[in-house]
Design a protein around this motif. Structure first.
Motif, PDB file in Angstrom:
ATOM      1  N   PHE A 212       0.853  -1.181   0.000  1.00 33.26           N
ATOM      2  CA  PHE A 212       0.000   0.000   0.000  1.00 33.26           C
ATOM      3  C   PHE A 212       0.892   1.235   0.000  1.00 33.26           C
ATOM      4  CE2 PHE A 212      -2.165  -3.440   2.101  1.00 33.26           C
ATOM      5  CZ  PHE A 212      -3.454  -3.400   1.591  1.00 33.26           C
ATOM      6  N   VAL A 213       0.574   2.184  -0.860  1.00 36.97           N
ATOM      7  CA  VAL A 213       1.271   3.466  -0.872  1.00 36.97           C
ATOM      8  C   VAL A 213       0.275   4.529  -0.435  1.00 36.97           C
ATOM      9  CG1 VAL A 213       2.459   5.196  -2.263  1.00 36.97           C
ATOM     10  CG2 VAL A 213       2.884   2.757  -2.671  1.00 36.97           C
ATOM     11  N   VAL A 220      -5.156   9.629   0.475  1.00 37.43           N
ATOM     12  CA  VAL A 220      -5.451   8.634  -0.552  1.00 37.43           C
ATOM     13  C   VAL A 220      -4.456   7.478  -0.423  1.00 37.43           C
ATOM     14  CG1 VAL A 220      -5.509   8.170  -3.038  1.00 37.43           C
ATOM     15  CG2 VAL A 220      -6.477  10.298  -2.137  1.00 37.43           C
ATOM     16  N   ILE A 221      -4.953   6.247  -0.606  1.00 39.26           N
ATOM     17  CA  ILE A 221      -4.099   5.063  -0.525  1.00 39.26           C
ATOM     18  C   ILE A 221      -4.303   4.207  -1.767  1.00 39.26           C
ATOM     19  CG2 ILE A 221      -3.515   2.995   0.782  1.00 39.26           C
ATOM     20  CD1 ILE A 221      -4.442   4.279   3.288  1.00 39.26           C
ATOM     21  N   ALA A 278      -9.884   7.124  -1.092  1.00 44.71           N
ATOM     22  CA  ALA A 278      -9.688   8.234  -0.166  1.00 44.71           C
ATOM     23  C   ALA A 278     -10.169   7.747   1.198  1.00 44.71           C
ATOM     24  CB  ALA A 278     -10.459   9.459  -0.631  1.00 44.71           C
ATOM     25  N   ASP A 279      -9.333   6.963   1.865  1.00 44.96           N
ATOM     26  CA  ASP A 279      -9.767   6.270   3.071  1.00 44.96           C
ATOM     27  C   ASP A 279      -8.541   5.890   3.887  1.00 44.96           C
ATOM     28  OD1 ASP A 279     -11.485   4.996   4.891  1.00 44.96           O
ATOM     29  OD2 ASP A 279     -12.749   4.211   3.277  1.00 44.96           O
ATOM     30  N   ASN A 280      -8.771   5.144   4.981  1.00 45.45           N
ATOM     31  CA  ASN A 280      -7.646   4.703   5.799  1.00 45.45           C
ATOM     32  C   ASN A 280      -7.155   3.328   5.338  1.00 45.45           C
ATOM     33  OD1 ASN A 280      -9.283   2.651   7.038  1.00 45.45           O
ATOM     34  ND2 ASN A 280     -10.094   4.178   8.454  1.00 45.45           N
ATOM     35  N   LEU A 281      -6.094   2.866   5.969  1.00 43.75           N
ATOM     36  CA  LEU A 281      -5.461   1.624   5.534  1.00 43.75           C
ATOM     37  C   LEU A 281      -6.383   0.427   5.713  1.00 43.75           C
ATOM     38  CD1 LEU A 281      -2.967   0.039   4.568  1.00 43.75           C
ATOM     39  CD2 LEU A 281      -2.204  -0.049   6.943  1.00 43.75           C
ATOM     40  N   ALA A 285      -7.586  -1.908   2.637  1.00 41.38           N
ATOM     41  CA  ALA A 285      -7.277  -3.340   2.602  1.00 41.38           C
ATOM     42  C   ALA A 285      -8.552  -4.161   2.459  1.00 41.38           C
ATOM     43  CB  ALA A 285      -6.527  -3.743   3.864  1.00 41.38           C
ATOM     44  N   ALA A 286      -9.634  -3.715   3.111  1.00 38.48           N
ATOM     45  CA  ALA A 286     -10.909  -4.433   3.015  1.00 38.48           C
ATOM     46  C   ALA A 286     -11.454  -4.423   1.593  1.00 38.48           C
ATOM     47  CB  ALA A 286     -11.922  -3.826   3.974  1.00 38.48           C
ATOM     48  N   ARG A 287     -11.168  -3.373   0.835  1.00 38.92           N
ATOM     49  CA  ARG A 287     -11.584  -3.337  -0.566  1.00 38.92           C
ATOM     50  C   ARG A 287     -10.919  -4.476  -1.341  1.00 38.92           C
ATOM     51  NH1 ARG A 287     -13.360   1.986  -2.381  1.00 38.92           N
ATOM     52  NH2 ARG A 287     -12.261   1.739  -4.371  1.00 38.92           N
ATOM     53  N   LEU A 288      -9.643  -4.721  -1.066  1.00 40.63           N
ATOM     54  CA  LEU A 288      -8.930  -5.796  -1.771  1.00 40.63           C
ATOM     55  C   LEU A 288      -9.459  -7.175  -1.376  1.00 40.63           C
ATOM     56  CD1 LEU A 288      -5.220  -4.559  -1.665  1.00 40.63           C
ATOM     57  CD2 LEU A 288      -6.714  -4.669  -3.661  1.00 40.63           C
TER      58      LEU A 288
END
Length: 699
Positions: A212-213, A220-221, A278-281, A285-288
């Motif tokens: 993750f960058v 934004v991540i 545009a969210d937290n880590l 990660a949950a999106r993935l």
């Protein structure tokens, strides 16, 4: 740099850009909500495809030996076309390049509506007259990071990686770009780069195949997860103001891999899953991990309510028998446990051990004098589905199979021996036929409904039988996965557990072939809830099988600590189950009842972690709180563990802003806890080290 074309894909924009000077095509991912914030930025576009043919120029800028990106092959890529395909409800953007004498390269970016994830892979077809040999082919490559700063975004960018080692999986490693020495030089000449990954057949070793960058200023991540069961790599670097992020198969330098594509042949890289938010880590990660649900559609019916497992390994320690399994099954009768798994050792012959007798797969006549049939029938009579353990890819030193060297993997013509194991060559039809009889026919003949597949060492850099050791490894693991598919086809409805010394195979392609996975080989240690929570960033909790090994000598506090850890995924019990007293069993019954109530939010939800960072896993201090809310936020599961405390802690966890109020639907712990539930938060007083509380809230 010009914008070639933009594609709205869910809540993301895929922006393809063309470098005016080099003609290279690149890809920038942007959250739809942040398009207007993108800056004008001067940088050299990094190619959408990273490729290196043998014979072409290696990269300059002091990169040779550290990276194969930006080679002469990439410089010579000729953009040909870009088009869309709509099929089976999915949208695919295909970008085509010509390379060398007849090489046709196509990058695929696939969006499946309903998931905030893009699948990325590259295909290569040789339309020429001569063979082409690749030393590197990427699955994905992003350019222009970060598009929210005109310059290099000093002290703004963070690389998040997820470390892994045996019984300590999932530690988050967050590094500022400057700390990685990835600031650009005074002139855009030298390549700054970081290449990391894993070599061998345990893809989750050293690192999870994810990165993750984060742009902390823009909020934004960008996230990526690779789906590959063997050697892989991810690279982050730059020459100028923009970072690149790419990855896929480990290349020749890193993974001993080359691939020859002959005229008329076709090759496809493993898939990478990409997202930007545009969210937290945790939420990114949950999106993935959401995309992992796709492979579970149409899975075994018995898995729908995430049933509880009892695995006897930490009860018998590799010595199951008809006698002890009879006692275990009787004790579990009517306790709400669906699977009783017979773990390693059921095949031991006289004078051998469970850890080096694999390969022949004959039922032990000493431990099961009447065969497995009567034991399995008794398990069913006690209301449970019997399961069995195999480490089907290997042969132990004390098996006859260990000496069938014509059918085992070799390196330099010598059988690969790792500790006390050798490895079957799954490309060999003999091996597939042998294991079809020993594994698949065995499962069918005995009526097993559950299969635990373990794997306890790595092939390392690869094996003979292909144009390179790395390609031999890739072919082997592709054939292994084909055997998993054969099991599922031949034994419909089988529940398969993915285990590799615990968590060494927790990557999307293996997760997609199995119902659940062992989270770790952490059986009884205090770090279990830490590791279990770590897994929420890389796998679905519904696939996250967590040990709770219960001992006769455990206090009620210790039992509650262990059992609460399983609320972070799938409950897997083991230990002195038939020796617990009435008070201990009463607490276990409460834990089972609580878990079953929490199943809906474990199955479908989103997790957030609260609490101080944990430095030492073996000697943890402080506390950890995991909050998992259902999609509509009508249910919330809260699991709090304390570690070594210096004094009383008052933990305050924020609740989602909803119209209405939450109430306590259920609570699991071993004693009274001071807790205050308000409209927007819950506060809990903690004053005991190594204690736990699990709370279920409803709206």
């Amino acid at each position: 740099m010009d914008i070639w074309k933009e594609y709205p894909l869910g809540d993301m924009i895929a922006r393809y850009v063309m470098d005016n000077q080099t003609g290279q095509m690149g890809l920038i991912l942007i959250p739809l909500s942040r398009v207007s914030s993108v800056c004008e930025k001067k940088f050299k576009v990094d190619s959408l495809v990273q490729l290196k043919w043998i014979g072409d120029t290696y990269p300059g800028g002091f990169a040779h030996g550290h990276s194969m990106r930006g080679s002469g092959t990439v410089d010579a890529l000729q953009f040909e076309d870009q088009y869309q395909i709509e099929q089976d409800g999915q949208l695919t953007v295909v970008t085509v390049f010509q390379s060398g004498e007849g090489g046709r390269i196509a990058h695929h970016l696939v969006w499946d509506p309903g998931y905030n994830v893009l699948e990325s892979f590259t295909t290569v077809r040789n339309d020429g007259q001569s063979a082409l040999t690749a030393e590197m082919i990427s699955s994905f490559s992003l350019t222009g990071l970060t598009p929210y700063a005109e310059d290099e975004a000093p002290e703004t960018l963070i690389l998040h990686r997820i470390l892994s080692s045996w019984s300590a999986e999932g530690r988050l490693l967050s590094s500022r770009i400057e700390d990685l020495n990835l600031e650009p030089a005074w002139a855009p000449h030298a390549v700054r780069g970081l290449r990391f990954g894993q070599i061998g057949s345990m893809p989750v070793r050293d690192y999870f195949p994810a990165a993750f960058v984060e742009d902390t200023r823009a909020g934004v991540i960008w996230g990526v997860q690779l789906a590959h069961p063997a050697s892989w790599q991810i690279e982050l670097g730059r020459r100028d103001n923009a970072l690149f992020l790419s990855g896929g198969l480990a290349d020749r330098e890193f993974g001993h891999w080359t691939k020859t594509i002959r005229p008329g042949e076709f090759f496809q890289t493993p898939s990478a899953y990409l997202t930007v938010a545009a969210d937290n880590l945790d939420n990114t990660a949950a999106r993935l991990t959401e995309i992992h649900k796709r492979s579970l559609l149409g899975g075994p019916e018995t898995e729908k309510d995430l049933p509880i497992i009892f695995n006897e390994f930490c009860t018998t320690w590799g010595s199951p028998s008809s006698e002890n399994l009879y006692a275990i099954a009787e004790r579990l009768r009517g306790k709400g446990i669906r699977y009783l798994v017979i773990d390693s050792g059921w095949y031991k012959s006289e004078g051998t051990n469970w850890f080096n007798g694999m390969g022949d797969w004959e039922v032990s006549k000493r431990d099961f004098p009447e065969g497995l049939g009567p034991t399995l029938e008794h398990i069913r009579q006690c209301g449970m589905i019997p399961g069995i353990w195999f480490e089907m890819e290997v042969c132990g030193t004390e098996s006859a199979a260990f000496r069938l060297t014509d059918h085992l993997l070799k390196r330099d013509g010598i059988p690969i021996t790792v500790g006390g194991r050798r490895f079957w060559d799954f490309r060999d039809p003999y091996v597939v036929s042998y294991l079809k009889e020993k594994v698949i026919d065995f499962l069918k003949d005995h009526g097993f409904g559950y299969l635990k597949v373990d794997y306890n060492d790595s092939l390392g850099i690869g094996c003979d039988g292909a144009e390179s050791l790395g390609e031999g490894l890739r072919e082997q693991m592709e054939a292994v996965q084909d055997f998993f598919r054969l099991i599922r086809k031949e034994v419909p409805g089988i529940v398969i557990e993915n285990c590799a010394s615990g968590g060494h195979r927790l990557e999307p392609s293996m997760l997609g072939l199995t119902s659940m996975s062992s989270f770790s080989d952490a059986h009884e240690c205090e770090e279990i809830p830490i590791i279990a929570a770590n897994m929420h960033r890389v796998i679905l909790p519904r696939q996250n099988q967590i040990w709770a090994v219960l001992r006769q000598t455990d206090s009620l506090q210790r039992l509650a600590y262990s059992l609460s850890g399983t609320m972070l995924g799938r409950m897997c019990l083991s230990g002195d189950i038939h020796e617990l007293d009435q008070e201990q069993w009463s607490l276990l019954d409460k834990a089972i009842a609580f878990y079953k109530k929490a199943v809906p939010v474990i199955k479908e939800g989103k997790s957030s972690r609260f609490g101080p960072a944990i430095s030492s896993y073996r000697h943890p201090k402080g506390w950890q709180g995991i909050m998992r809310s259902s999609a509509d936020e009508s249910e919330i599961l809260i699991v709090v563990h304390t570690f070594e405390l210096e004094g009383k802690e008052r933990v305050i966890l924020p609740l989602p802003p909803v119209s209405g109020t939450y109430k306590t639907a259920d609570l699991f712990t071993d004693q009274e806890v001071e807790m205050v539930l308000d409209r927007d938060q819950i506060s809990i007083s903690l004053d005991r080290s190594f204690a736990a509380i699990s709370i279920l809230l409803t709206l």
